[in-house]
Design a protein around this motif. Sequence first.
Motif, PDB file in Angstrom:
ATOM      1  N   GLN A  16     -39.023  22.629   2.774  1.00 16.66           N
ATOM      2  CA  GLN A  16     -38.309  22.444   4.031  1.00 16.66           C
ATOM      3  C   GLN A  16     -37.057  21.619   3.793  1.00 16.66           C
ATOM      4  OE1 GLN A  16     -40.519  21.565   7.687  1.00 16.66           O
ATOM      5  NE2 GLN A  16     -39.138  19.846   7.968  1.00 16.66           N
ATOM      6  N   PRO A  23     -35.074  21.525  11.306  1.00 17.60           N
ATOM      7  CA  PRO A  23     -35.805  21.803  10.076  1.00 17.60           C
ATOM      8  C   PRO A  23     -35.814  23.306   9.787  1.00 17.60           C
ATOM      9  CG  PRO A  23     -37.338  21.340  11.866  1.00 17.60           C
ATOM     10  CD  PRO A  23     -35.944  21.162  12.420  1.00 17.60           C
ATOM     11  N   GLY A  26     -40.398  25.677   4.908  1.00 15.32           N
ATOM     12  CA  GLY A  26     -41.680  24.984   4.960  1.00 15.32           C
ATOM     13  C   GLY A  26     -42.506  25.501   6.116  1.00 15.32           C
ATOM     14  N   ALA A  28     -41.785  24.698   9.241  1.00 19.14           N
ATOM     15  CA  ALA A  28     -40.959  24.591  10.453  1.00 19.14           C
ATOM     16  C   ALA A  28     -40.956  25.919  11.202  1.00 19.14           C
ATOM     17  CB  ALA A  28     -39.524  24.208  10.075  1.00 19.14           C
TER      18      ALA A  28
END
Length: 165
Positions: A16, A23, A26, A28
């Motif tokens: 991320q 963000p 990852g 997010a």
Amino acid sequence: MSVRPWRDIERRKCRQIMVGNVPVGGDAPIAVQSMTNTLTSDAQATIRQVNEIAEAGADIVRVSCPDVDSTKALKEICKNVAVPIVADIHFHYKRGIEAAEAGAACLRINPGNIGSEDRVREVIKAAKDHGCSMRIGVNGGSLEKDLLEKYGEPCPEAMVESALD
């Protein structure tokens, strides 16, 4: 498996990063990004359009930075919008440095059209110095001449080799 299997998206695990306060990657949520079609050098028109795009639901907005006038306007644009700005850098490494200095949250570059390795390193240094993330990509229209000669035309193999270089 759900009732709507096309909604079962298996995301590739990745690191991320932050694009401004958004963000990306990852775990997010998927961020929505759009791009303006105004002349970035027209700061007021670009600010209006960025804000309209944000009101429509975009989390991040990209603007084109092909010339000095565009990167000069970027400082005012970044100060007057509520979403992070990605500066799309075209062909000249100095535009990347200027965009980082102007407050872009992210730089989008293509190393194949930025120039030498030293110039790419200068852009990376500016991004680090100013807290910018970077999106590095390749496309068929910006492949290095030696790769076009090697492969004869833009193709996936040439783009992968360009990215790795």
